[in-house]
Design a protein around this motif. Structure first.
Motif, PDB file in Angstrom:
ATOM      1  N   SER A 107       0.579  -1.241  -0.245  1.00  9.42           N
ATOM      2  CA  SER A 107      -0.126   0.135  -0.005  1.00  9.42           C
ATOM      3  C   SER A 107       0.596   1.222   0.097  1.00  9.42           C
ATOM      4  O   SER A 107       0.357   2.196  -0.414  1.00  9.42           O
ATOM      5  N   GLY A 108       1.835   1.164   0.622  1.00  8.44           N
ATOM      6  CA  GLY A 108       3.184   2.695  -0.043  1.00  8.44           C
ATOM      7  C   GLY A 108       4.232   2.026   1.100  1.00  8.44           C
ATOM      8  O   GLY A 108       4.164   0.942   1.570  1.00  8.44           O
ATOM      9  N   ILE A 109       4.906   3.293   1.195  1.00  7.14           N
ATOM     10  CA  ILE A 109       6.542   3.194   1.814  1.00  7.14           C
ATOM     11  C   ILE A 109       6.153   4.792   3.003  1.00  7.14           C
ATOM     12  O   ILE A 109       6.208   5.531   2.379  1.00  7.14           O
ATOM     13  N   ILE A 110       6.638   4.015   4.426  1.00  9.76           N
ATOM     14  CA  ILE A 110       7.132   5.646   4.789  1.00  9.76           C
ATOM     15  C   ILE A 110       9.164   5.440   4.497  1.00  9.76           C
ATOM     16  O   ILE A 110       9.173   4.201   5.630  1.00  9.76           O
ATOM     17  N   GLY A 111       9.357   6.598   4.906  1.00  7.94           N
ATOM     18  CA  GLY A 111      10.652   7.488   4.995  1.00  7.94           C
ATOM     19  C   GLY A 111      10.970   7.489   6.465  1.00  7.94           C
ATOM     20  O   GLY A 111      10.281   8.328   6.730  1.00  7.94           O
ATOM     21  N   ILE A 112      11.513   6.923   7.142  1.00  8.26           N
ATOM     22  CA  ILE A 112      11.650   6.843   8.643  1.00  8.26           C
ATOM     23  C   ILE A 112      13.715   6.896   8.334  1.00  8.26           C
ATOM     24  O   ILE A 112      14.749   6.624   7.911  1.00  8.26           O
ATOM     25  N   ALA A 113      14.136   9.169   8.831  1.00  8.54           N
ATOM     26  CA  ALA A 113      15.295   9.673   9.664  1.00  8.54           C
ATOM     27  C   ALA A 113      15.962   9.503  10.639  1.00  8.54           C
ATOM     28  O   ALA A 113      15.112  10.597  10.697  1.00  8.54           O
ATOM     29  N   ASP A 114      17.116   9.221  11.004  1.00 11.61           N
ATOM     30  CA  ASP A 114      17.380  10.324  11.932  1.00 11.61           C
ATOM     31  C   ASP A 114      17.572  11.808  12.050  1.00 11.61           C
ATOM     32  O   ASP A 114      18.459  12.158  10.146  1.00 11.61           O
ATOM     33  N   VAL A 115      17.557  12.991  11.978  1.00  8.79           N
ATOM     34  CA  VAL A 115      17.685  14.268  12.274  1.00  8.79           C
ATOM     35  C   VAL A 115      19.554  14.997  12.267  1.00  8.79           C
ATOM     36  O   VAL A 115      19.797  14.242  13.492  1.00  8.79           O
ATOM     37  N   VAL A 116      20.000  14.764  11.065  1.00 10.62           N
ATOM     38  CA  VAL A 116      21.122  15.444  11.756  1.00 10.62           C
ATOM     39  C   VAL A 116      21.290  17.167  12.119  1.00 10.62           C
ATOM     40  O   VAL A 116      20.539  17.949  11.611  1.00 10.62           O
ATOM     41  N   LYS A 117      21.694  17.315  13.384  1.00 11.83           N
ATOM     42  CA  LYS A 117      22.247  17.992  14.327  1.00 11.83           C
ATOM     43  C   LYS A 117      22.873  18.641  13.843  1.00 11.83           C
ATOM     44  O   LYS A 117      24.626  18.605  13.403  1.00 11.83           O
ATOM     45  N   SER A 118      22.000  20.365  13.323  1.00 13.72           N
ATOM     46  CA  SER A 118      24.170  21.347  12.914  1.00 13.72           C
ATOM     47  C   SER A 118      24.390  21.382  13.351  1.00 13.72           C
ATOM     48  O   SER A 118      26.295  21.114  12.963  1.00 13.72           O
ATOM     49  N   SER A 119      24.162  21.244  14.968  1.00 12.64           N
ATOM     50  CA  SER A 119      26.240  21.299  15.114  1.00 12.64           C
ATOM     51  C   SER A 119      27.062  19.985  15.169  1.00 12.64           C
ATOM     52  O   SER A 119      28.144  20.192  15.428  1.00 12.64           O
ATOM     53  N   SER A 120      26.566  18.929  14.846  1.00 10.30           N
ATOM     54  CA  SER A 120      27.546  18.038  13.994  1.00 10.30           C
ATOM     55  C   SER A 120      27.972  17.829  12.998  1.00 10.30           C
ATOM     56  O   SER A 120      29.385  18.207  12.950  1.00 10.30           O
ATOM     57  N   ILE A 121      27.698  18.945  12.510  1.00 12.90           N
ATOM     58  CA  ILE A 121      28.609  19.646  11.305  1.00 12.90           C
ATOM     59  C   ILE A 121      29.491  20.490  11.798  1.00 12.90           C
ATOM     60  O   ILE A 121      30.731  20.180  11.018  1.00 12.90           O
ATOM     61  N   ALA A 122      29.101  21.387  12.459  1.00 13.33           N
ATOM     62  CA  ALA A 122      30.226  22.320  13.218  1.00 13.33           C
ATOM     63  C   ALA A 122      31.478  21.367  13.932  1.00 13.33           C
ATOM     64  O   ALA A 122      32.311  21.797  13.574  1.00 13.33           O
ATOM     65  N   ALA A 123      30.555  20.421  14.439  1.00 13.96           N
ATOM     66  CA  ALA A 123      32.517  19.481  15.140  1.00 13.96           C
ATOM     67  C   ALA A 123      32.795  18.857  14.097  1.00 13.96           C
ATOM     68  O   ALA A 123      33.988  18.764  14.548  1.00 13.96           O
ATOM     69  N   ILE A 124      31.693  18.057  13.463  1.00 17.37           N
ATOM     70  CA  ILE A 124      33.410  18.015  12.635  1.00 17.37           C
ATOM     71  C   ILE A 124      34.195  18.638  11.878  1.00 17.37           C
ATOM     72  O   ILE A 124      35.345  18.522  11.805  1.00 17.37           O
ATOM     73  N   LYS A 125      33.614  20.115  11.194  1.00 16.62           N
ATOM     74  CA  LYS A 125      34.288  20.704  10.891  1.00 16.62           C
ATOM     75  C   LYS A 125      35.449  21.618  12.029  1.00 16.62           C
ATOM     76  O   LYS A 125      36.740  21.938  11.160  1.00 16.62           O
ATOM     77  N   THR A 126      34.936  21.549  12.962  1.00 16.46           N
ATOM     78  CA  THR A 126      35.995  21.633  13.634  1.00 16.46           C
ATOM     79  C   THR A 126      37.317  20.632  13.944  1.00 16.46           C
ATOM     80  O   THR A 126      38.397  21.448  14.286  1.00 16.46           O
ATOM     81  N   LEU A 127      36.693  19.883  14.538  1.00 18.56           N
ATOM     82  CA  LEU A 127      37.672  18.823  14.128  1.00 18.56           C
ATOM     83  C   LEU A 127      38.496  19.089  12.819  1.00 18.56           C
ATOM     84  O   LEU A 127      40.066  18.484  12.694  1.00 18.56           O
ATOM     85  N   GLU A 128      38.230  19.051  11.672  1.00 20.50           N
ATOM     86  CA  GLU A 128      39.236  18.619  10.734  1.00 20.50           C
ATOM     87  C   GLU A 128      39.980  20.071  10.391  1.00 20.50           C
ATOM     88  O   GLU A 128      41.181  19.744  10.291  1.00 20.50           O
ATOM     89  N   ASP A 129      39.475  21.216  10.556  1.00 22.63           N
ATOM     90  CA  ASP A 129      40.332  21.930  10.895  1.00 22.63           C
ATOM     91  C   ASP A 129      41.390  22.085  12.329  1.00 22.63           C
ATOM     92  O   ASP A 129      42.298  22.749  11.732  1.00 22.63           O
ATOM     93  N   ASN A 130      41.150  21.466  12.424  1.00 22.78           N
ATOM     94  CA  ASN A 130      42.444  21.252  13.503  1.00 22.78           C
ATOM     95  C   ASN A 130      42.789  19.731  13.222  1.00 22.78           C
ATOM     96  O   ASN A 130      44.326  18.979  14.513  1.00 22.78           O
ATOM     97  N   ASN A 131      42.629  19.056  12.070  1.00 27.84           N
ATOM     98  CA  ASN A 131      44.171  18.460  11.215  1.00 27.84           C
ATOM     99  C   ASN A 131      43.330  17.006  12.702  1.00 27.84           C
ATOM    100  O   ASN A 131      43.870  15.686  12.398  1.00 27.84           O
ATOM    101  N   ILE A 132      42.169  16.845  12.523  1.00 25.57           N
ATOM    102  CA  ILE A 132      41.909  15.581  13.247  1.00 25.57           C
ATOM    103  C   ILE A 132      41.384  14.771  12.262  1.00 25.57           C
ATOM    104  O   ILE A 132      39.935  15.219  11.861  1.00 25.57           O
ATOM    105  N   ASP A 133      41.346  13.840  11.862  1.00 28.40           N
ATOM    106  CA  ASP A 133      40.762  13.360  10.868  1.00 28.40           C
ATOM    107  C   ASP A 133      38.892  12.276  11.262  1.00 28.40           C
ATOM    108  O   ASP A 133      39.611  11.827  12.968  1.00 28.40           O
ATOM    109  N   THR A 134      37.916  12.469  10.975  1.00 25.95           N
ATOM    110  CA  THR A 134      36.817  11.798  11.138  1.00 25.95           C
ATOM    111  C   THR A 134      37.087  10.051  10.327  1.00 25.95           C
ATOM    112  O   THR A 134      36.610  10.562   9.062  1.00 25.95           O
TER     113      THR A 134
END
Length: 306
Positions: free
Chosen positions: A16-43
């Motif tokens: 009858s149909g499909i429901i798509g379920i996904a976790d919402v990515v926090k914007s702070s997580s994106i900023a955190a990854i960017k901060t780690l990468e800027d500090n030469n830390i591989d993720t």
């Protein structure tokens, strides 16, 4: 391809149909990854989910290296592999499946809202479920080590200079002596100096990242798409609804004002926030997805929409 888990719905054994379920990515997580990468830390991202979902999430937060379909025991093997190839490794996790990897990493960091076994296996526990605090913990550890080295330097320098004088080593050659009372004061001052320098860590401030600017850059396109969808719905004559949104994380008037401002910035939406009831009343044609994303981007959590 969007990182959503499909749930197939059938009625009377017919599709009858499909429901798509996904976790919402926090914007702070994106900023955190960017901060780690800027500090030469591989993720690196380790997940037991399927490759498509993991790839979509990794790309959305800026992680280049990822492993999908990973079993709990495989996470430990990957951590050992990364340790052998790149050196010191930090593992961040919150689930039962992460516990073995948290224990075997050089530093295990557990999310405070995670499972008990993950918290027990970790060396560091983040009180808030915000990956930006991982970068803060690393900065704090660097400041602590730097402070320790400063204290060791001044303590050794001070004692190497003062002890020979106190023992009379230079008395015969230069006539230098040190009154016992002055020596006692000097020794006390040395301790006070070291303690005082250590107390400077109380004024440690986390590295400030303009997450709002990053949010606008990253999510503006998605928000615009959602708003266009809502506008199209409204043009088709669909009714405007009133919704009550339950929100976690608001603790003061500033918090409620921030949520209210974010909601009212949406097209064709009028919103008011009740801090005491931890809820927002939204009138307009905004979908639950748009409302949830807007509040999440503001830094708070939606626990229900009625």
């Amino acid at each position: 391809a969007q990182g959503k888990t499909p749930v197939y719905i059938s009625l009377n054994s017919e599709f009858s149909g499909i429901i798509g379920i996904a976790d919402v990515v926090k914007s702070s997580s994106i900023a955190a990854i960017k901060t780690l990468e800027d500090n030469n830390i591989d993720t690196v991202m380790l997940s037991g989910d399927n490759n498509r979902t993991v790839k979509a999430i990794a790309e959305s937060v800026g992680i280049k290296n990822y492993y999908a379909d990973v079993m709990p025991q495989d996470k430990s093997k990957i951590i050992n592999k990364i340790k052998a190839e790149q050196g010191t490794t930090i593992m961040v996790g919150d689930g039962i499946n992460d516990a073995p990897a948290l224990a075997i990493a050089d530093v295990g960091i557990a999310i405070g809202a995670g499972t008990d076994i993950a918290i027990e296996s970790a060396d560091v526990v983040l009180v808030r479920s915000d990956l930006q605090n991982v970068a803060t913990a690393i900065d704090l550890s660097h400041s602590t080590i730097r402070n320790i080295k400063q204290n060791l330097f001044w303590a050794f320098f001070y004692n190497i200079l003062a002890i020979p004088i106190a023992t009379g080593l230079f008395y015969n050659s230069f006539g230098l002596t040190l009154n016992p009372m002055i020596a006692a004061f000097a020794m006390s001052f040395s301790s006070v100096f070291v303690v005082g320098n250590a107390l400077r860590l109380r004024y440690f401030k986390a590295q400030k990242v303009n997450t709002k600017q990053k949010e606008n850059q990253i999510f503006s396109v998605n928000i615009q798409k959602l708003q266009n969808i809502e506008t199209n719905k409204n043009n088709k004559g669909e009714s405007i609804m009133k919704k009550v949104v339950k929100i976690e994380g608001m603790s003061c008037g500033h918090c409620s004002a921030r949520v209210e401002k974010a909601l009212n910035a949406l097209a064709n939406v009028s919103a008011s926030v009740d801090l005491a009831k931890k809820q927002a009343t939204v009138e307009g044609d905004a979908s639950n997805e748009l409302i949830t994303k807007t509040i999440t981007d503001a830094g708070y959590e939606v626990v229900g929409i009625e």
